[in-house]
Design a protein around this motif. Sequence first.
Motif, PDB file in Angstrom:
ATOM      1  N   TYR A  79      48.963  40.618  48.852  1.00 23.11           N
ATOM      2  CA  TYR A  79      48.824  41.559  47.729  1.00 23.11           C
ATOM      3  C   TYR A  79      49.234  42.954  48.188  1.00 23.11           C
ATOM      4  O   TYR A  79      49.220  43.255  49.398  1.00 23.11           O
ATOM      5  CB  TYR A  79      47.384  41.551  47.211  1.00 23.11           C
ATOM      6  N   ASN A 133      47.747  45.584  48.343  1.00 28.72           N
ATOM      7  CA  ASN A 133      46.764  46.306  49.176  1.00 28.72           C
ATOM      8  C   ASN A 133      46.723  45.782  50.612  1.00 28.72           C
ATOM      9  O   ASN A 133      45.892  46.216  51.414  1.00 28.72           O
ATOM     10  CB  ASN A 133      45.367  46.219  48.546  1.00 28.72           C
ATOM     11  N   ALA A 178      46.737  36.628  51.027  1.00 32.34           N
ATOM     12  CA  ALA A 178      45.993  35.659  50.207  1.00 32.34           C
ATOM     13  C   ALA A 178      46.467  34.233  50.438  1.00 32.34           C
ATOM     14  O   ALA A 178      45.699  33.287  50.257  1.00 32.34           O
ATOM     15  CB  ALA A 178      46.127  36.016  48.731  1.00 32.34           C
ATOM     16  N   SER A 202      35.090  30.837  46.970  1.00 30.70           N
ATOM     17  CA  SER A 202      35.669  31.967  46.247  1.00 30.70           C
ATOM     18  C   SER A 202      36.448  32.830  47.228  1.00 30.70           C
ATOM     19  O   SER A 202      36.015  33.043  48.362  1.00 30.70           O
ATOM     20  CB  SER A 202      34.566  32.813  45.605  1.00 30.70           C
ATOM     21  N   GLY A 203      37.602  33.285  46.777  1.00 30.55           N
ATOM     22  CA  GLY A 203      38.432  34.120  47.640  1.00 30.55           C
ATOM     23  C   GLY A 203      39.349  33.331  48.552  1.00 30.55           C
ATOM     24  O   GLY A 203      40.083  33.897  49.370  1.00 30.55           O
ATOM     25  N   ALA A 204      39.341  31.995  48.407  1.00 30.59           N
ATOM     26  CA  ALA A 204      40.147  31.138  49.300  1.00 30.59           C
ATOM     27  C   ALA A 204      41.639  31.295  49.059  1.00 30.59           C
ATOM     28  O   ALA A 204      42.459  31.014  49.924  1.00 30.59           O
ATOM     29  CB  ALA A 204      39.748  29.674  49.111  1.00 30.59           C
ATOM     30  N   GLY A 205      42.002  31.686  47.816  1.00 26.08           N
ATOM     31  CA  GLY A 205      43.426  31.810  47.480  1.00 26.08           C
ATOM     32  C   GLY A 205      43.865  30.832  46.388  1.00 26.08           C
ATOM     33  O   GLY A 205      45.052  30.724  46.086  1.00 26.08           O
ATOM     34  N   LYS A 206      42.895  30.145  45.763  1.00 30.79           N
ATOM     35  CA  LYS A 206      43.234  29.098  44.780  1.00 30.79           C
ATOM     36  C   LYS A 206      44.025  29.678  43.590  1.00 30.79           C
ATOM     37  O   LYS A 206      45.093  29.168  43.244  1.00 30.79           O
ATOM     38  CB  LYS A 206      41.953  28.406  44.271  1.00 30.79           C
ATOM     39  N   SER A 207      43.489  30.733  42.976  1.00 33.73           N
ATOM     40  CA  SER A 207      44.174  31.296  41.794  1.00 33.73           C
ATOM     41  C   SER A 207      45.524  31.872  42.196  1.00 33.73           C
ATOM     42  O   SER A 207      46.503  31.742  41.457  1.00 33.73           O
ATOM     43  CB  SER A 207      43.328  32.401  41.148  1.00 33.73           C
ATOM     44  N   THR A 208      45.579  32.499  43.342  1.00 34.62           N
ATOM     45  CA  THR A 208      46.846  33.079  43.804  1.00 34.62           C
ATOM     46  C   THR A 208      47.892  31.982  43.966  1.00 34.62           C
ATOM     47  O   THR A 208      49.047  32.140  43.565  1.00 34.62           O
ATOM     48  CB  THR A 208      46.630  33.825  45.140  1.00 34.62           C
TER      49      THR A 208
HETATM   50  P1  ADP Z   1      40.103  32.147  44.635  1.00 32.99           P
HETATM   51  O1  ADP Z   1      40.850  31.820  43.385  1.00 32.99           O
HETATM   52  O2  ADP Z   1      40.082  31.030  45.622  1.00 32.99           O
HETATM   53  O3  ADP Z   1      38.731  32.681  44.378  1.00 32.99           O
HETATM   54  P2  ADP Z   1      41.978  34.358  44.824  1.00 32.99           P
HETATM   55  O4  ADP Z   1      43.320  33.726  44.820  1.00 32.99           O
HETATM   56  O5  ADP Z   1      41.486  34.963  43.549  1.00 32.99           O
HETATM   57  O6  ADP Z   1      40.913  33.307  45.389  1.00 32.99           O
HETATM   58  O7  ADP Z   1      41.938  35.494  45.936  1.00 32.99           O
HETATM   59  C1  ADP Z   1      42.453  35.291  47.255  1.00 32.99           C
HETATM   60  C2  ADP Z   1      42.294  36.590  48.034  1.00 32.99           C
HETATM   61  O8  ADP Z   1      43.125  37.587  47.471  1.00 32.99           O
HETATM   62  C3  ADP Z   1      40.873  37.145  48.005  1.00 32.99           C
HETATM   63  O9  ADP Z   1      40.612  37.754  49.254  1.00 32.99           O
HETATM   64  C4  ADP Z   1      40.926  38.189  46.914  1.00 32.99           C
HETATM   65  O10 ADP Z   1      39.992  39.206  47.150  1.00 32.99           O
HETATM   66  C5  ADP Z   1      42.355  38.706  47.048  1.00 32.99           C
HETATM   67  N1  ADP Z   1      42.898  39.150  45.767  1.00 32.99           N
HETATM   68  C6  ADP Z   1      42.937  38.478  44.598  1.00 32.99           C
HETATM   69  N2  ADP Z   1      43.543  39.203  43.643  1.00 32.99           N
HETATM   70  C7  ADP Z   1      43.900  40.370  44.222  1.00 32.99           C
HETATM   71  C8  ADP Z   1      44.586  41.539  43.747  1.00 32.99           C
HETATM   72  N3  ADP Z   1      45.033  41.637  42.485  1.00 32.99           N
HETATM   73  N4  ADP Z   1      44.777  42.539  44.628  1.00 32.99           N
HETATM   74  C9  ADP Z   1      44.359  42.440  45.901  1.00 32.99           C
HETATM   75  N5  ADP Z   1      43.727  41.369  46.412  1.00 32.99           N
HETATM   76  C10 ADP Z   1      43.498  40.342  45.586  1.00 32.99           C
END
Ligand code: ADP
Length: 260
Positions: A18, A20, A24, A44-50
């Motif tokens: 990301y 920042n 991910a 949570s935070g594993a990277g699934k949605s990403t």
């Molecule tokens: P999950 O779906 O498994 O909960 P995410 O894919 O949402 O995980 O997030 C993976 C990592 O990326 C996490 O550390 C989250 O904090 C970070 N993250 C998710 N969205 C953003 C974003 N828009 N900007 C910065 N970091 C992000």
Amino acid sequence: MATPEQAAIELRQLSFRYPNGRLALDSIQCAIAGSERLAIVGPSGAGKSTLLMHLNGLLPAPSISADDDAQVFVQGQAVTRKRLHEVRRQVGFLFQDPDDQLFCPTVRDDVAFGPLNLGLDRAEVIARVESGLAAVGMADCSARNPSELSTGERKRVCLAGILACQPSILVLDEPTSNLDPRARRQLLQILKAFSGTLIVATHDLDFVLDLCSRVLVLESGKVQADGNTERILSDPLIMDRHGLEVPWRLRSPARRASEG
Ligand code: ADP
């Protein structure tokens, strides 16, 4: 598991950071066959949605223009900026929150939105809307305002709109969140009837057991385990290590007894 040649989806060393600086996804290598139903699980935070967002170019396609740069392949084609439209025809994406997907005054209009965007003629759009709503058991609701429906019903309307576009691949982010048991059961039946590739990210491991034959465990953006659903979900070492719990029906009699 699919060889890359048979894959509906192939990820080649997929990494994503990301803006920042947060890494991910970290070198994910994976091939998913056309007939597979794959669950992506992890804390949570594993990277699934990403990861899911990479499957239809919600991330990071704007920057990818050359095949050589691509790390995601759909039906053998690199997901690049110029192929986004084609990729989104093939990959239907169900967001966790139905309100991210519904914005029309009637259910009918919402379901018609995708087919209209595909440039289909009026008769075909009407037929697709009818079959999409019938597939999710919402044919009687076509004139209703989506905002007056329950969460489960709104999710089914979203799914009707996706099915009306006839994708070969369905991607679902936490599909059972906020659903009551009946709505969850209905969703399970709809998804079981889908004959294409299905990829679902979820914390609902009982849903995974009922729906998916393969599980990919993700943590810290890396694939930690990948294989047969029952084998992985019943393995206490894998599950404990990645902040997951063996579903009750897969626990050993001894473990059930010790947990009362
Ligand atoms: P999950 O779906 O498994 O909960 P995410 O894919 O949402 O995980 O997030 C993976 C990592 O990326 C996490 O550390 C989250 O904090 C970070 N993250 C998710 N969205 C953003 C974003 N828009 N900007 C910065 N970091 C992000």
